[in-house]
Design a protein around this motif. Structure first.
Motif, PDB file in Angstrom:
ATOM      1  N   GLY A 127     -58.717  13.683  24.697  1.00  0.00           N
ATOM      2  CA  GLY A 127     -57.824  12.527  25.045  1.00  0.00           C
ATOM      3  C   GLY A 127     -58.348  11.293  25.095  1.00  0.00           C
ATOM      4  N   ILE A 128     -59.722  11.100  24.665  1.00  0.00           N
ATOM      5  CA  ILE A 128     -60.289   9.773  24.621  1.00  0.00           C
ATOM      6  C   ILE A 128     -59.757   8.914  23.415  1.00  0.00           C
ATOM      7  CG2 ILE A 128     -62.632   8.622  23.995  1.00  0.00           C
ATOM      8  CD1 ILE A 128     -64.002  10.937  24.948  1.00  0.00           C
ATOM      9  N   ILE A 129     -59.078   9.650  22.337  1.00  0.00           N
ATOM     10  CA  ILE A 129     -58.646   9.029  21.338  1.00  0.00           C
ATOM     11  C   ILE A 129     -57.132   9.626  21.315  1.00  0.00           C
ATOM     12  CG2 ILE A 129     -58.311   8.600  18.677  1.00  0.00           C
ATOM     13  CD1 ILE A 129     -61.471   9.020  18.820  1.00  0.00           C
ATOM     14  N   ASP A 130     -56.040   8.727  21.020  1.00  0.00           N
ATOM     15  CA  ASP A 130     -54.844   9.219  21.000  1.00  0.00           C
ATOM     16  C   ASP A 130     -54.348   9.925  19.827  1.00  0.00           C
ATOM     17  OD1 ASP A 130     -54.044   8.530  23.913  1.00  0.00           O
ATOM     18  OD2 ASP A 130     -54.593   6.817  23.027  1.00  0.00           O
ATOM     19  N   VAL A 131     -54.589   9.132  18.658  1.00  0.00           N
ATOM     20  CA  VAL A 131     -54.032   9.635  17.435  1.00  0.00           C
ATOM     21  C   VAL A 131     -55.417   9.414  16.384  1.00  0.00           C
ATOM     22  CG1 VAL A 131     -52.392   9.287  15.447  1.00  0.00           C
ATOM     23  CG2 VAL A 131     -51.867   8.972  17.771  1.00  0.00           C
ATOM     24  N   THR A 132     -55.630  10.442  15.648  1.00  0.00           N
ATOM     25  CA  THR A 132     -56.454  10.443  14.313  1.00  0.00           C
ATOM     26  C   THR A 132     -56.038  10.573  12.989  1.00  0.00           C
ATOM     27  OG1 THR A 132     -58.467  10.999  16.076  1.00  0.00           O
ATOM     28  CG2 THR A 132     -58.555  11.838  13.627  1.00  0.00           C
ATOM     29  N   LEU A 133     -56.433  10.113  12.199  1.00  0.00           N
ATOM     30  CA  LEU A 133     -56.134  10.376  10.772  1.00  0.00           C
ATOM     31  C   LEU A 133     -57.313  10.634   9.918  1.00  0.00           C
ATOM     32  CD1 LEU A 133     -53.921  10.231   8.550  1.00  0.00           C
ATOM     33  CD2 LEU A 133     -54.527   7.996   8.159  1.00  0.00           C
ATOM     34  N   VAL A 134     -57.782  11.924   9.738  1.00  0.00           N
ATOM     35  CA  VAL A 134     -59.051  12.093   8.812  1.00  0.00           C
ATOM     36  C   VAL A 134     -58.603  13.218   7.627  1.00  0.00           C
ATOM     37  CG1 VAL A 134     -60.501  11.550  10.617  1.00  0.00           C
ATOM     38  CG2 VAL A 134     -59.860  13.863  10.396  1.00  0.00           C
ATOM     39  N   GLY A 135     -59.563  13.464   6.949  1.00  0.00           N
ATOM     40  CA  GLY A 135     -59.623  14.343   5.786  1.00  0.00           C
ATOM     41  C   GLY A 135     -59.061  15.798   6.454  1.00  0.00           C
ATOM     42  N   LEU A 136     -58.363  16.516   6.029  1.00  0.00           N
ATOM     43  CA  LEU A 136     -57.851  17.864   6.483  1.00  0.00           C
ATOM     44  C   LEU A 136     -59.229  18.820   6.346  1.00  0.00           C
ATOM     45  CD1 LEU A 136     -55.632  19.415   7.648  1.00  0.00           C
ATOM     46  CD2 LEU A 136     -54.937  20.197   5.196  1.00  0.00           C
ATOM     47  N   ASN A 137     -59.964  18.591   5.578  1.00  0.00           N
ATOM     48  CA  ASN A 137     -61.150  19.554   5.496  1.00  0.00           C
ATOM     49  C   ASN A 137     -61.895  19.745   6.960  1.00  0.00           C
ATOM     50  OD1 ASN A 137     -61.798  16.744   4.141  1.00  0.00           O
ATOM     51  ND2 ASN A 137     -63.930  17.467   5.036  1.00  0.00           N
ATOM     52  N   ASN A 138     -61.888  18.534   7.753  1.00  0.00           N
ATOM     53  CA  ASN A 138     -62.609  18.187   8.818  1.00  0.00           C
ATOM     54  C   ASN A 138     -61.883  19.090  10.023  1.00  0.00           C
ATOM     55  OD1 ASN A 138     -64.728  16.046   8.299  1.00  0.00           O
ATOM     56  ND2 ASN A 138     -62.689  15.160   7.707  1.00  0.00           N
ATOM     57  N   TYR A 139     -60.895  19.777   9.571  1.00  0.00           N
ATOM     58  CA  TYR A 139     -60.202  20.687  10.739  1.00  0.00           C
ATOM     59  C   TYR A 139     -60.206  22.238  10.423  1.00  0.00           C
ATOM     60  CZ  TYR A 139     -57.365  16.617  12.115  1.00  0.00           C
ATOM     61  OH  TYR A 139     -56.996  15.157  12.450  1.00  0.00           O
ATOM     62  N   THR A 140     -61.034  22.451   9.520  1.00  0.00           N
ATOM     63  CA  THR A 140     -61.154  23.892   9.054  1.00  0.00           C
ATOM     64  C   THR A 140     -61.982  24.556   9.936  1.00  0.00           C
ATOM     65  OG1 THR A 140     -62.778  23.064   7.568  1.00  0.00           O
ATOM     66  CG2 THR A 140     -60.508  23.595   6.761  1.00  0.00           C
ATOM     67  N   GLY A 141     -62.690  23.900  10.744  1.00  0.00           N
ATOM     68  CA  GLY A 141     -63.567  24.698  11.696  1.00  0.00           C
ATOM     69  C   GLY A 141     -62.836  25.087  12.766  1.00  0.00           C
ATOM     70  N   LEU A 142     -61.808  24.313  13.259  1.00  0.00           N
ATOM     71  CA  LEU A 142     -60.649  24.933  14.270  1.00  0.00           C
ATOM     72  C   LEU A 142     -59.476  25.852  13.543  1.00  0.00           C
ATOM     73  CD1 LEU A 142     -60.223  21.295  15.962  1.00  0.00           C
ATOM     74  CD2 LEU A 142     -61.482  23.319  16.858  1.00  0.00           C
ATOM     75  N   VAL A 143     -59.139  25.779  12.418  1.00  0.00           N
ATOM     76  CA  VAL A 143     -58.251  26.188  11.866  1.00  0.00           C
ATOM     77  C   VAL A 143     -58.689  26.547  10.357  1.00  0.00           C
ATOM     78  CG1 VAL A 143     -55.726  26.320  11.211  1.00  0.00           C
ATOM     79  CG2 VAL A 143     -56.491  24.720  13.048  1.00  0.00           C
ATOM     80  N   PRO A 144     -59.440  27.759  10.068  1.00  0.00           N
ATOM     81  CA  PRO A 144     -59.750  28.205   9.089  1.00  0.00           C
ATOM     82  C   PRO A 144     -58.782  28.435   7.883  1.00  0.00           C
ATOM     83  CG  PRO A 144     -60.958  29.429  10.948  1.00  0.00           C
ATOM     84  CD  PRO A 144     -59.708  28.703  11.411  1.00  0.00           C
ATOM     85  N   ASP A 145     -57.564  28.540   8.148  1.00  0.00           N
ATOM     86  CA  ASP A 145     -56.125  28.782   7.336  1.00  0.00           C
ATOM     87  C   ASP A 145     -56.042  27.238   6.526  1.00  0.00           C
ATOM     88  OD1 ASP A 145     -55.606  31.388   7.468  1.00  0.00           O
ATOM     89  OD2 ASP A 145     -53.938  31.109   8.864  1.00  0.00           O
ATOM     90  N   ALA A 146     -56.587  26.333   7.094  1.00  0.00           N
ATOM     91  CA  ALA A 146     -56.347  24.910   6.612  1.00  0.00           C
ATOM     92  C   ALA A 146     -57.357  24.895   5.084  1.00  0.00           C
ATOM     93  CB  ALA A 146     -56.530  23.590   7.533  1.00  0.00           C
ATOM     94  N   GLY A 147     -58.225  25.771   5.109  1.00  0.00           N
ATOM     95  CA  GLY A 147     -59.022  25.808   4.055  1.00  0.00           C
ATOM     96  C   GLY A 147     -58.473  26.191   2.608  1.00  0.00           C
ATOM     97  N   LEU A 164     -54.729  14.356   4.366  1.00  0.00           N
ATOM     98  CA  LEU A 164     -55.106  13.911   5.595  1.00  0.00           C
ATOM     99  C   LEU A 164     -54.427  14.467   6.664  1.00  0.00           C
ATOM    100  CD1 LEU A 164     -54.890  10.138   4.719  1.00  0.00           C
ATOM    101  CD2 LEU A 164     -57.065  11.311   4.445  1.00  0.00           C
ATOM    102  N   GLY A 165     -55.286  14.737   7.728  1.00  0.00           N
ATOM    103  CA  GLY A 165     -54.310  15.468   8.832  1.00  0.00           C
ATOM    104  C   GLY A 165     -54.117  14.346   9.737  1.00  0.00           C
ATOM    105  N   MET A 166     -52.988  14.142  10.088  1.00  0.00           N
ATOM    106  CA  MET A 166     -52.813  13.120  11.302  1.00  0.00           C
ATOM    107  C   MET A 166     -52.375  13.652  12.295  1.00  0.00           C
ATOM    108  SD  MET A 166     -49.900   9.781  11.093  1.00  0.00           S
ATOM    109  CE  MET A 166     -49.744   8.835  12.465  1.00  0.00           C
ATOM    110  N   THR A 167     -53.220  13.688  13.310  1.00  0.00           N
ATOM    111  CA  THR A 167     -53.014  14.509  14.739  1.00  0.00           C
ATOM    112  C   THR A 167     -52.878  13.496  15.849  1.00  0.00           C
ATOM    113  OG1 THR A 167     -55.322  14.868  14.809  1.00  0.00           O
ATOM    114  CG2 THR A 167     -54.030  16.762  13.664  1.00  0.00           C
ATOM    115  N   MET A 168     -52.372  14.033  17.085  1.00  0.00           N
ATOM    116  CA  MET A 168     -52.310  13.497  18.300  1.00  0.00           C
ATOM    117  C   MET A 168     -52.680  14.312  19.259  1.00  0.00           C
ATOM    118  SD  MET A 168     -49.071  11.291  19.793  1.00  0.00           S
ATOM    119  CE  MET A 168     -49.169  10.576  21.331  1.00  0.00           C
ATOM    120  N   ASN A 169     -53.300  13.950  20.328  1.00  0.00           N
ATOM    121  CA  ASN A 169     -53.760  14.747  21.617  1.00  0.00           C
ATOM    122  C   ASN A 169     -52.400  15.441  22.055  1.00  0.00           C
ATOM    123  OD1 ASN A 169     -53.594  14.712  24.725  1.00  0.00           O
ATOM    124  ND2 ASN A 169     -55.630  15.181  23.911  1.00  0.00           N
TER     125      ASN A 169
END
Length: 326
Positions: free
Chosen positions: A81-101, A235-240
């Protein structure tokens, strides 16, 4: 009576204060690339639409160029919650969601149209649902683009041309596996450190979409650009999620509609400007190799897919196949 009016006045002040607080809601939006990159265009369009749709109730403050940390730090900041919205490469989410790989597998998306169909369809929704368990609300998939290889040794036309190259890679397991398989020496480095690493010879090659090569000016420290288009990077655009859930239904609708419109606009810009960027890179002295043996690469990397299935199963790949066939 006096006590009544005092109580009523206090209630009115509280109500006004609550409305003022609501009107001053500001979302911190972070991304890792320079303001010259088309990801900034996406952020600006999102900001414009949100502020317009909410009548100024929600403001968006953009922090480009990794001002709030590297990719992983921005994801962690969004989860906390320190940041509200983030836009980064989807590869960076694969540690949380392996299916994104699965979306990172080399040559899985032969065309952009297929990529959009998959990401905006059931497979993309599956990954989005899995992200919610980590406190993230996926707002959509922006476009980084097709990855291509640059280096200082010579043209890359066939898989053997990669042997021995010190290749900077991101944290995508599929791409690390691919470069290992093809005989390169993959080394993970943050993109913020890449220009200096190429300039000083710590690594002599890297792979990124054209827009990143152009916006980070890698042509100044790389001689050859091979249009391998070996992987599509979303890119994965995510929000808290708690922040999103705390908004009113109308505000939530404004956020989701703004994200969809901004992503659509940015995807179009990436396609429209890619050839222009390649021409500019070529005009500034970069040698562009277009006669890449894509079939040879596709055949050589097949074991990477087998590894993914062995580790994660094939359920999402089947979803991708079904979405592609529609």
């Amino acid at each position: 009576m006096t006590r009544f009016f005092r109580s009523a006045g206090l209630a009115a002040l509280i109500a006004v204060g609550a409305l003022a607080a609501q009107a001053e809601t500001t979302l911190k939006f972070a991304h890792p690339v320079p303001e010259t990159d088309l990801q900034q265009n996406l952020a600006l369009e999102f900001k414009r639409i949100v502020e317009e749709r909410t009548g100024g109730e929600i403001k968006v403050q953009i922090f480009p160029n990794g001002q709030l940390g590297n990719d992983q730090q921005m994801i962690d900041g969004t989860r906390s919650g320190i940041i509200d919205v983030t836009l980064v490469g989807l590869n960076n989410y694969t540690g949380l969601v392996p299916d994104a790989g699965a979306f990172e597998l080399p040559f899985i998306f032969p065309t952009r149209e297929i990529a959009y169909k998959v990401l905006d369809g059931a497979p993309g929704a599956t990954v989005a649902a899995e992200m919610e368990g980590s406190g993230l609300k996926l707002l959509g998939y922006g476009e980084n683009g097709y990855r291509n290889m640059t280096n200082n040794r010579g043209p890359i036309r066939v898989p053997d041309d990669l042997k021995g190259l010190r290749m900077r890679v991101n944290n995508s397991k599929a791409l690390n596996d691919m470069f290992n398989l093809l005989g390169a020496n993959p080394q993970q480095l943050p993109v913020a450190e890449l220009y200096t690493a190429l300039e000083t010879g710590v690594v002599d090659a890297q792979d990124h979409p054209i827009g990143i090569v152009w916006s980070f000016k890698f042509n100044e420290v790389q001689k050859f650009l091979s249009l391998t288009q070996h992987a599509y990077s979303a890119l994965g655009m995510t929000m808290n999620k708690a922040r999103f859930d705390g908004l009113t239904p109308d505000q939530q609708a404004a956020i989701t509609e703004a994200a969809a419109a901004a992503i659509k606009m940015q995807r179009g810009l990436v396609q429209a400007k890619e050839e222009e960027m390649i021409s500019e890179l070529e005009g500034q002295g970069m040698q562009v190799i277009r006669d890449v043996d894509v079939a040879a690469f596709q055949a050589a990397i097949r074991p990477v897919w087998d590894t993914y299935v062995a580790e994660n199963g094939d359920a999402l790949l089947k979803q991708i196949e079904e979405a592609t066939a529609k």
